[in-house]
Design a protein around this motif. Structure first.
Motif, PDB file in Angstrom:
ATOM      1  N   THR A 118       0.787  -1.238   0.000  1.00  0.00           N
ATOM      2  CA  THR A 118       0.000   0.000   0.000  1.00  0.00           C
ATOM      3  C   THR A 118       0.818   1.287   0.000  1.00  0.00           C
ATOM      4  OG1 THR A 118      -0.192   0.002   2.408  1.00  0.00           O
ATOM      5  CG2 THR A 118      -1.920  -1.146   1.167  1.00  0.00           C
ATOM      6  N   HIS A 119       2.138   1.190   0.112  1.00  0.00           N
ATOM      7  CA  HIS A 119       2.961   2.404   0.079  1.00  0.00           C
ATOM      8  C   HIS A 119       4.415   2.033  -0.148  1.00  0.00           C
ATOM      9  CE1 HIS A 119       4.581   1.524   4.058  1.00  0.00           C
ATOM     10  NE2 HIS A 119       3.339   1.360   4.492  1.00  0.00           N
ATOM     11  N   GLY A 120       5.223   3.029  -0.439  1.00  0.00           N
ATOM     12  CA  GLY A 120       6.648   2.817  -0.607  1.00  0.00           C
ATOM     13  C   GLY A 120       7.374   2.908   0.726  1.00  0.00           C
ATOM     14  N   CYS A 121       8.673   3.119   0.681  1.00  0.00           N
ATOM     15  CA  CYS A 121       9.498   3.297   1.878  1.00  0.00           C
ATOM     16  C   CYS A 121       9.667   4.802   2.069  1.00  0.00           C
ATOM     17  CB  CYS A 121      10.856   2.623   1.705  1.00  0.00           C
ATOM     18  SG  CYS A 121      10.779   0.874   1.251  1.00  0.00           S
ATOM     19  N   GLY A 122       8.893   5.362   2.966  1.00  0.00           N
ATOM     20  CA  GLY A 122       8.869   6.824   3.065  1.00  0.00           C
ATOM     21  C   GLY A 122       8.263   7.349   1.784  1.00  0.00           C
ATOM     22  N   SER A 123       8.984   8.195   1.062  1.00  0.00           N
ATOM     23  CA  SER A 123       8.484   8.702  -0.218  1.00  0.00           C
ATOM     24  C   SER A 123       9.138   7.988  -1.399  1.00  0.00           C
ATOM     25  CB  SER A 123       8.730  10.211  -0.315  1.00  0.00           C
ATOM     26  OG  SER A 123      10.124  10.472  -0.240  1.00  0.00           O
ATOM     27  N   SER A 124       9.900   6.938  -1.126  1.00  0.00           N
ATOM     28  CA  SER A 124      10.657   6.213  -2.142  1.00  0.00           C
ATOM     29  C   SER A 124       9.815   5.104  -2.802  1.00  0.00           C
ATOM     30  CB  SER A 124      11.904   5.604  -1.476  1.00  0.00           C
ATOM     31  OG  SER A 124      12.703   4.947  -2.414  1.00  0.00           O
ATOM     32  N   SER A 125       9.950   4.950  -4.106  1.00  0.00           N
ATOM     33  CA  SER A 125       9.210   3.939  -4.871  1.00  0.00           C
ATOM     34  C   SER A 125       9.691   2.527  -4.567  1.00  0.00           C
ATOM     35  CB  SER A 125       9.371   4.180  -6.374  1.00  0.00           C
ATOM     36  OG  SER A 125       8.801   5.409  -6.731  1.00  0.00           O
ATOM     37  N   THR A 126       8.754   1.585  -4.597  1.00  0.00           N
ATOM     38  CA  THR A 126       9.059   0.161  -4.431  1.00  0.00           C
ATOM     39  C   THR A 126       9.643  -0.365  -5.734  1.00  0.00           C
ATOM     40  OG1 THR A 126       7.282  -0.098  -2.826  1.00  0.00           O
ATOM     41  CG2 THR A 126       8.060  -2.110  -3.924  1.00  0.00           C
ATOM     42  N   THR A 127      10.761  -1.076  -5.643  1.00  0.00           N
ATOM     43  CA  THR A 127      11.427  -1.621  -6.826  1.00  0.00           C
ATOM     44  C   THR A 127      11.522  -3.140  -6.827  1.00  0.00           C
ATOM     45  OG1 THR A 127      13.564  -1.342  -5.762  1.00  0.00           O
ATOM     46  CG2 THR A 127      12.796   0.470  -7.183  1.00  0.00           C
ATOM     47  N   GLN A 128      11.280  -3.768  -5.684  1.00  0.00           N
ATOM     48  CA  GLN A 128      11.354  -5.229  -5.612  1.00  0.00           C
ATOM     49  C   GLN A 128      10.495  -5.736  -4.450  1.00  0.00           C
ATOM     50  OE1 GLN A 128      15.012  -7.785  -6.342  1.00  0.00           O
ATOM     51  NE2 GLN A 128      14.959  -7.780  -4.109  1.00  0.00           N
ATOM     52  N   ILE A 129       9.815  -6.858  -4.678  1.00  0.00           N
ATOM     53  CA  ILE A 129       9.033  -7.546  -3.652  1.00  0.00           C
ATOM     54  C   ILE A 129       9.516  -8.991  -3.608  1.00  0.00           C
ATOM     55  CG2 ILE A 129       6.725  -8.386  -3.015  1.00  0.00           C
ATOM     56  CD1 ILE A 129       6.981  -5.371  -2.741  1.00  0.00           C
TER      57      ILE A 129
END
Length: 181
Positions: free
Chosen positions: A46-57
Motif C-alpha cells: 500500500t505504500h513505498g518506503c517513506g516517499s521512495s518507490s518500491t522496486t522489488q518484492i
C-alpha cells in the motif's frame, strides 16, 4: 458522563477499530483460503518506503504450500527460487515432484509511493483447516527496505500489534462437496 468524556471514549473506540487497517501495509487481500485447494493469494503493497518507490518484492512461500505459480505483471520480472521438499509427492501424471517454490521475487518495475500494487500467486494450500500461513515479505525501495516478516510470538497476540507484520492467510474448511484441485 460529560460530553467531553463521551467524545474521548468514542475517539478511542474509533482508533481501536481502525488500528488494524492503519498498521497493515502489506496484506493478503483474501484473508482466508480453503484448505486443500488451489487458491489465489493477492499480496497488496500500500505504500513505498517513506516517499521512495518500491522496486522489488520478495515473498517467502510457507511450508506445505505447493504447485505455486506467479501471475505475469507487465514491467516486472518474476523469479522463482526453489527448495527441496522433505516429502516428495507424485503429481496427477505420476511424476515424482521433489522441489517446490521457496520464494517469488518481483523486480525491475517501479511502484511509486502513494499508489498500491497487487502481486498475485496461485498455489495448492495444505489440507490443514485452522492453520495460519505467514507469507513473509520484503519490500525493497529505491531508498530503504521494509521487512514485513514479524509474526505473533505469544498466544492471543494480534499481528496488528506488530510494527511490520507478515502478510497471512487463515485456512478454512472447504464447503462439503467442493474439490478445487
Amino acid at each position: 458522563m460529560t460530553q467531553l468524556k463521551l467524545a474521548s471514549i468514542a475517539l478511542a473506540l474509533i482508533g481501536l477499530v481502525a488500528m488494524p487497517q492503519a498498521q497493515a501495509h502489506a496484506v493478503i487481500n483474501e484473508g482466508t483460503a480453503e484448505a486443500g485447494t488451489f487458491s489465489f493469494i493477492t499480496l497488496r503493497i500500500t505504500h513505498g518506503c517513506g516517499s521512495s518507490s518500491t522496486t522489488q518484492i520478495r515473498m517467502k512461500i510457507p511450508d506445505g504450500v505447493i504447485r505455486v505459480s506467479a501471475k505475469f505483471m507487465e514491467s516486472w520480472t518474476v523469479e522463482k527460487r526453489m527448495r527441496t521438499l522433505e516429502e516428495p509427492y507424485k503429481d496427477e501424471a505420476g511424476n515424482l515432484v521433489t522441489e517446490t517454490v521457496d520464494e517469488i521475487i518481483w523486480s525491475g518495475g517501479s511502484l511509486p509511493d502513494g499508489y498500491y500494487g497487487e502481486f498475485q500467486v496461485r498455489a495448492l494450500m495444505p489440507d490443514e483447516p485452522g492453520r495460519v500461513l505467514w507469507f513473509k515479505t520484503i519490500q525493497d525501495c529505491e531508498q530503504g527496505t521494509i521487512r514485513w516478516i514479524e509474526v505473533p510470538t505469544r498466544d492471543g497476540q494480534s499481528p496488528y500489534e506488530l510494527k511490520e507484520p507478515s502478510p497471512f492467510v487463515r485456512l478454512v474448511e472447504q464447503p462439503h462437496g467442493d474439490d478445487h484441485r
